[in-house]
Design a protein around this motif. Sequence first.
Motif, PDB file in Angstrom:
ATOM      1  N   SER A  65      18.321 -37.435 -41.110  1.00  8.19           N
ATOM      2  CA  SER A  65      19.001 -37.585 -42.402  1.00  8.19           C
ATOM      3  C   SER A  65      18.101 -38.136 -43.496  1.00  8.19           C
ATOM      4  O   SER A  65      18.554 -38.371 -44.618  1.00  8.19           O
ATOM      5  CB  SER A  65      20.218 -38.503 -42.243  1.00  8.19           C
ATOM      6  N   ALA A  66      16.826 -38.348 -43.206  1.00  5.31           N
ATOM      7  CA  ALA A  66      15.909 -38.925 -44.197  1.00  5.31           C
ATOM      8  C   ALA A  66      15.733 -37.986 -45.385  1.00  5.31           C
ATOM      9  O   ALA A  66      15.685 -36.763 -45.232  1.00  5.31           O
ATOM     10  CB  ALA A  66      14.559 -39.216 -43.550  1.00  5.31           C
ATOM     11  N   ARG A  67      15.649 -38.566 -46.583  1.00  7.97           N
ATOM     12  CA  ARG A  67      15.421 -37.797 -47.802  1.00  7.97           C
ATOM     13  C   ARG A  67      13.934 -37.784 -48.118  1.00  7.97           C
ATOM     14  O   ARG A  67      13.307 -38.835 -48.232  1.00  7.97           O
ATOM     15  CB  ARG A  67      16.199 -38.413 -48.966  1.00  7.97           C
ATOM     16  N   LEU A  68      13.371 -36.586 -48.248  1.00  5.38           N
ATOM     17  CA  LEU A  68      11.927 -36.447 -48.354  1.00  5.38           C
ATOM     18  C   LEU A  68      11.535 -35.672 -49.610  1.00  5.38           C
ATOM     19  O   LEU A  68      12.366 -35.028 -50.250  1.00  5.38           O
ATOM     20  CB  LEU A  68      11.388 -35.717 -47.116  1.00  5.38           C
ATOM     21  N   ARG A  69      10.238 -35.723 -49.934  1.00 10.69           N
ATOM     22  CA  ARG A  69       9.719 -34.989 -51.083  1.00 10.69           C
ATOM     23  C   ARG A  69       9.924 -33.491 -50.886  1.00 10.69           C
ATOM     24  O   ARG A  69       9.782 -32.963 -49.791  1.00 10.69           O
ATOM     25  CB  ARG A  69       8.226 -35.264 -51.255  1.00 10.69           C
ATOM     26  N   PRO A  70      10.256 -32.762 -51.969  1.00 13.03           N
ATOM     27  CA  PRO A  70      10.509 -31.319 -51.823  1.00 13.03           C
ATOM     28  C   PRO A  70       9.279 -30.529 -51.405  1.00 13.03           C
ATOM     29  O   PRO A  70       9.401 -29.430 -50.864  1.00 13.03           O
ATOM     30  CB  PRO A  70      11.001 -30.904 -53.215  1.00 13.03           C
ATOM     31  N   GLN A  71       8.075 -31.075 -51.645  1.00 17.97           N
ATOM     32  CA  GLN A  71       6.862 -30.341 -51.250  1.00 17.97           C
ATOM     33  C   GLN A  71       6.588 -30.411 -49.752  1.00 17.97           C
ATOM     34  O   GLN A  71       5.669 -29.751 -49.260  1.00 17.97           O
ATOM     35  CB  GLN A  71       5.632 -30.899 -51.988  1.00 17.97           C
ATOM     36  N   ILE A  72       7.356 -31.222 -49.035  1.00 20.01           N
ATOM     37  CA  ILE A  72       7.107 -31.404 -47.602  1.00 20.01           C
ATOM     38  C   ILE A  72       8.231 -30.751 -46.807  1.00 20.01           C
ATOM     39  O   ILE A  72       9.395 -31.141 -46.917  1.00 20.01           O
ATOM     40  CB  ILE A  72       6.986 -32.894 -47.249  1.00 20.01           C
ATOM     41  N   GLU A  73       7.871 -29.743 -46.032  1.00 16.26           N
ATOM     42  CA  GLU A  73       8.832 -29.027 -45.202  1.00 16.26           C
ATOM     43  C   GLU A  73       8.782 -29.589 -43.785  1.00 16.26           C
ATOM     44  O   GLU A  73       7.722 -29.617 -43.167  1.00 16.26           O
ATOM     45  CB  GLU A  73       8.512 -27.536 -45.196  1.00 16.26           C
TER      46      GLU A  73
END
Length: 222
Positions: free
Chosen positions: A42-50
């Motif tokens: 459920s962690a929210r991550l940077r959009p550039q990281i898939e």
Amino acid sequence: MAAAQGRLSDDAGGTDDPKEKDLHTGEAVPPVFRSAVDALRSARLRPQIEVEPTRAPQRLAPYAYALEATVVDGDQDLADGRLVLLHDPAGHEAWRGTFRLVTLVRAELEAEMAADPLLPEVCWSWLTGALQARGLTYGEPSGTVTRASSHYFGGLAARPSASQIEIRASWTPREGLGGVPDTGAHLASWCDLLAQVAGLPPAGPGDASVVTLPQRRGPQPR
């Protein structure tokens, strides 16, 4: 920003059902491990990281969950890595805890950056600085920083020389309420490391204690 999605790997002995039994022992998956995995998912991550789940190792600990990630910019893959969460309910002497995080991070480098004599120390400081910047406590860190160069000959002579940095590390996340470490924050810190190795600008205020090298890429519009 996207959430890290996934499921307990078969090697971890679980599925999305919290009452599922371990495939190897027939015992219920420990609630603390399932909570730690849920926090990763459920962690929210940077959009550039898939980020996506991948097969976890079977022999490092009784329970394991693994993620792999790629830093992307348009059609370019700038860096990639793997993060494995291990859990041994009985504890592990070398870990000094019941959880352990293990990682591999890789990225291509420009020749100028690869030749910097401070590169290994700087890359290690990126890892510890990313954890410290989010106020995370951890113990027993260990790892290696390796740089390698490839030169091509014969039928491959037209290819330009290439350099790569590889960070292998592990650390023990401190357990919080109910014996569960804040794995979501550790994943976010790991993604900060990936972004820094890839040459992306920081997503927010950085840790002034982290030493930086000249960026090998300009600003990365998306």
